[in-house]
Design a protein around this motif. Structure first.
Motif, PDB file in Angstrom:
ATOM      1  N   ASP A  70       0.959  -1.183  -0.033  1.00  0.00           N
ATOM      2  CA  ASP A  70       0.289  -0.471   0.110  1.00  0.00           C
ATOM      3  C   ASP A  70       1.072   1.505   0.012  1.00  0.00           C
ATOM      4  OD1 ASP A  70      -2.509  -1.736   0.010  1.00  0.00           O
ATOM      5  OD2 ASP A  70      -2.359  -1.366   2.377  1.00  0.00           O
ATOM      6  N   ASP A  71       1.910   1.292   0.810  1.00  0.00           N
ATOM      7  CA  ASP A  71       3.334   2.333   0.500  1.00  0.00           C
ATOM      8  C   ASP A  71       3.574   2.486  -1.162  1.00  0.00           C
ATOM      9  OD1 ASP A  71       2.339   3.001   3.023  1.00  0.00           O
ATOM     10  OD2 ASP A  71       3.756   1.015   3.536  1.00  0.00           O
ATOM     11  N   LEU A  72       3.527   1.840  -1.485  1.00  0.00           N
ATOM     12  CA  LEU A  72       4.666   2.087  -3.007  1.00  0.00           C
ATOM     13  C   LEU A  72       3.887   3.248  -3.454  1.00  0.00           C
ATOM     14  CD1 LEU A  72       4.405  -1.369  -4.515  1.00  0.00           C
ATOM     15  CD2 LEU A  72       6.256   0.124  -2.998  1.00  0.00           C
ATOM     16  N   GLU A  73       2.623   3.463  -3.006  1.00  0.00           N
ATOM     17  CA  GLU A  73       2.272   4.782  -3.756  1.00  0.00           C
ATOM     18  C   GLU A  73       3.741   6.859  -3.770  1.00  0.00           C
ATOM     19  OE1 GLU A  73      -1.426   7.504  -1.462  1.00  0.00           O
ATOM     20  OE2 GLU A  73      -1.879   5.170  -3.574  1.00  0.00           O
ATOM     21  N   LYS A  74       3.698   6.591  -2.144  1.00  0.00           N
ATOM     22  CA  LYS A  74       4.979   7.160  -1.754  1.00  0.00           C
ATOM     23  C   LYS A  74       5.842   7.418  -2.514  1.00  0.00           C
ATOM     24  CE  LYS A  74       2.923   6.872   2.597  1.00  0.00           C
ATOM     25  NZ  LYS A  74       3.303   5.886   4.005  1.00  0.00           N
ATOM     26  N   LEU A  75       6.711   6.050  -3.791  1.00  0.00           N
ATOM     27  CA  LEU A  75       7.447   6.001  -3.967  1.00  0.00           C
ATOM     28  C   LEU A  75       7.205   6.819  -6.042  1.00  0.00           C
ATOM     29  CD1 LEU A  75       9.167   2.457  -2.958  1.00  0.00           C
ATOM     30  CD2 LEU A  75       9.856   4.904  -2.406  1.00  0.00           C
ATOM     31  N   VAL A  76       6.163   6.869  -5.906  1.00  0.00           N
ATOM     32  CA  VAL A  76       5.783   7.703  -7.147  1.00  0.00           C
ATOM     33  C   VAL A  76       5.727   9.258  -6.870  1.00  0.00           C
ATOM     34  CG1 VAL A  76       4.423   7.763  -8.598  1.00  0.00           C
ATOM     35  CG2 VAL A  76       4.323   5.696  -8.011  1.00  0.00           C
ATOM     36  N   GLY A  77       5.166   9.620  -5.659  1.00  0.00           N
ATOM     37  CA  GLY A  77       4.763  11.144  -5.509  1.00  0.00           C
ATOM     38  C   GLY A  77       3.988  12.354  -6.730  1.00  0.00           C
ATOM     39  N   PRO A  78       3.952  13.276  -6.654  1.00  0.00           N
ATOM     40  CA  PRO A  78       3.463  13.941  -7.649  1.00  0.00           C
ATOM     41  C   PRO A  78       3.664  14.166  -9.175  1.00  0.00           C
ATOM     42  CG  PRO A  78       4.538  15.553  -6.087  1.00  0.00           C
ATOM     43  CD  PRO A  78       4.579  13.924  -5.982  1.00  0.00           C
ATOM     44  N   ARG A  79       2.548  13.368 -10.057  1.00  0.00           N
ATOM     45  CA  ARG A  79       2.958  13.773 -11.608  1.00  0.00           C
ATOM     46  C   ARG A  79       4.441  12.481 -11.655  1.00  0.00           C
ATOM     47  NH1 ARG A  79       3.875  17.981 -14.702  1.00  0.00           N
ATOM     48  NH2 ARG A  79       4.073  16.857 -15.981  1.00  0.00           N
ATOM     49  N   GLY A  80       4.746  11.783 -10.914  1.00  0.00           N
ATOM     50  CA  GLY A  80       5.931  11.063 -11.041  1.00  0.00           C
ATOM     51  C   GLY A  80       7.518  11.242 -11.123  1.00  0.00           C
ATOM     52  N   THR A  81       7.656  12.140 -10.132  1.00  0.00           N
ATOM     53  CA  THR A  81       8.679  12.870 -10.070  1.00  0.00           C
ATOM     54  C   THR A  81       9.758  12.038  -8.914  1.00  0.00           C
ATOM     55  OG1 THR A  81       7.530  14.551  -7.929  1.00  0.00           O
ATOM     56  CG2 THR A  81       7.793  15.543 -10.014  1.00  0.00           C
ATOM     57  N   VAL A  82       8.979  10.968  -7.652  1.00  0.00           N
ATOM     58  CA  VAL A  82       9.790  10.575  -6.930  1.00  0.00           C
ATOM     59  C   VAL A  82      10.060   9.698  -7.767  1.00  0.00           C
ATOM     60  CG1 VAL A  82      10.042   9.311  -5.150  1.00  0.00           C
ATOM     61  CG2 VAL A  82       9.066  11.548  -4.251  1.00  0.00           C
ATOM     62  N   LEU A  83       9.307   8.996  -8.688  1.00  0.00           N
ATOM     63  CA  LEU A  83       9.522   7.759  -9.632  1.00  0.00           C
ATOM     64  C   LEU A  83      11.025   8.238 -10.882  1.00  0.00           C
ATOM     65  CD1 LEU A  83       9.373   5.017 -10.379  1.00  0.00           C
ATOM     66  CD2 LEU A  83       7.784   5.847 -12.063  1.00  0.00           C
ATOM     67  N   GLU A  84      10.489   9.169 -11.065  1.00  0.00           N
ATOM     68  CA  GLU A  84      12.377   9.987 -11.505  1.00  0.00           C
ATOM     69  C   GLU A  84      13.199   9.590 -11.136  1.00  0.00           C
ATOM     70  OE1 GLU A  84      11.850   9.948 -15.150  1.00  0.00           O
ATOM     71  OE2 GLU A  84      10.366   9.610 -14.955  1.00  0.00           O
ATOM     72  N   SER A  85      13.272  10.232  -9.805  1.00  0.00           N
ATOM     73  CA  SER A  85      14.606  10.186  -9.371  1.00  0.00           C
ATOM     74  C   SER A  85      15.072   8.841  -8.561  1.00  0.00           C
ATOM     75  CB  SER A  85      14.279  11.488  -7.669  1.00  0.00           C
ATOM     76  OG  SER A  85      14.362  12.613  -7.802  1.00  0.00           O
ATOM     77  N   LEU A  86      14.137   8.326  -8.297  1.00  0.00           N
ATOM     78  CA  LEU A  86      13.936   7.192  -7.608  1.00  0.00           C
ATOM     79  C   LEU A  86      14.716   5.746  -9.306  1.00  0.00           C
ATOM     80  CD1 LEU A  86      14.487   4.613  -5.530  1.00  0.00           C
ATOM     81  CD2 LEU A  86      11.900   3.884  -6.467  1.00  0.00           C
ATOM     82  N   GLN A  87      14.459   6.159 -10.569  1.00  0.00           N
ATOM     83  CA  GLN A  87      14.865   5.285 -11.603  1.00  0.00           C
ATOM     84  C   GLN A  87      16.461   6.338 -11.555  1.00  0.00           C
ATOM     85  OE1 GLN A  87      12.792   4.367 -15.157  1.00  0.00           O
ATOM     86  NE2 GLN A  87      14.189   6.652 -15.799  1.00  0.00           N
ATOM     87  N   GLU A  88      16.384   7.292 -11.461  1.00  0.00           N
ATOM     88  CA  GLU A  88      17.904   8.077 -11.731  1.00  0.00           C
ATOM     89  C   GLU A  88      19.242   7.348 -10.775  1.00  0.00           C
ATOM     90  OE1 GLU A  88      20.663   9.740 -13.759  1.00  0.00           O
ATOM     91  OE2 GLU A  88      18.810   9.320 -14.367  1.00  0.00           O
ATOM     92  N   LEU A  89      18.558   7.118  -9.567  1.00  0.00           N
ATOM     93  CA  LEU A  89      19.578   6.419  -8.956  1.00  0.00           C
ATOM     94  C   LEU A  89      19.502   4.719  -8.801  1.00  0.00           C
ATOM     95  CD1 LEU A  89      17.823   8.322  -4.952  1.00  0.00           C
ATOM     96  CD2 LEU A  89      19.774   8.665  -5.756  1.00  0.00           C
TER      97      LEU A  89
END
Length: 179
Positions: A70-89
């Motif tokens: 259930d917590d995974l949406e926090k790894l996406v963030g608004p408009r995918g911003t957190v996801l983009e950062s996580l992908q880069e890391l």
């Protein structure tokens, strides 16, 4: 006086050198996926998030998906911003291990797949409006991933083409009638 060091000037112990990449292209992508999966597994453990990691190779790149929890949406963030950062890391973690820049794609909770469908529809409907009106349309700023999906969708409609304009993070797609 400064000196330029070259690879032959420094002895790096074998244990500290990046792993050499050998084997077929698909084997290398599988290796990238495995490294990324291990990195993300450790991250999920640190965050105490539940999630299943799926690895795949598609269109010449490693695809890593995290689903479940259930917590995974926090790894996406608004408009995918957190996801983009996580992908880069994650790409940097793979590069550190292999010594080669990674192009892996990360998706969390199916967000990127859903966003791809939305953007494809936006690109197609915008292209159809441009065909009907003959006027160019500028879309809102998008990430490189989003722009690529829109460009691909516009390319399926006859009588229009698309271009990107502006500088990051305000870079956007412009759909124009063909001359």
């Amino acid at each position: 006086m400064s000196e330029t060091l070259q690879a032959t000037d420094v002895d790096v112990p074998e244990a500290e050198a990046p792993q050499a990449r050998s084997g077929s292209s698909e084997d290398l992508l599988v290796q990238e996926g495995d490294i990324a999966g291990d990195y993300l597994e450790r991250l999920l453990d640190l965050l105490d998030y539940d999630g299943d990691i799926d690895l795949d190779v598609e269109a010449g790149r490693a695809i890593v998906s995290i689903d479940g929890g259930d917590d995974l949406e926090k790894l996406v963030g608004p408009r995918g911003t957190v996801l983009e950062s996580l992908q880069e890391l994650t790409r940097l973690a793979v590069q550190q291990e292999t010594g080669v820049r990674s192009r892996l794609m990360l998706d969390v909770a199916g967000w990127r797949a859903g966003r791809r469908a939305e953007l494809a529809e936006l690109g197609k409907s915008t292209a159809e409006k441009v065909v009907a009106s003959g006027e160019k349309v500028r879309l809102h700023p998008m990430t490189p991933f989003e722009r690529k999906v829109v460009h691909d969708a516009v390319a399926t409609v006859a009588g229009v083409h698309s271009e990107s304009e502006g500088e990051e993070p305000q870079r956007r797609v412009v759909v124009l009638p063909k001359s």
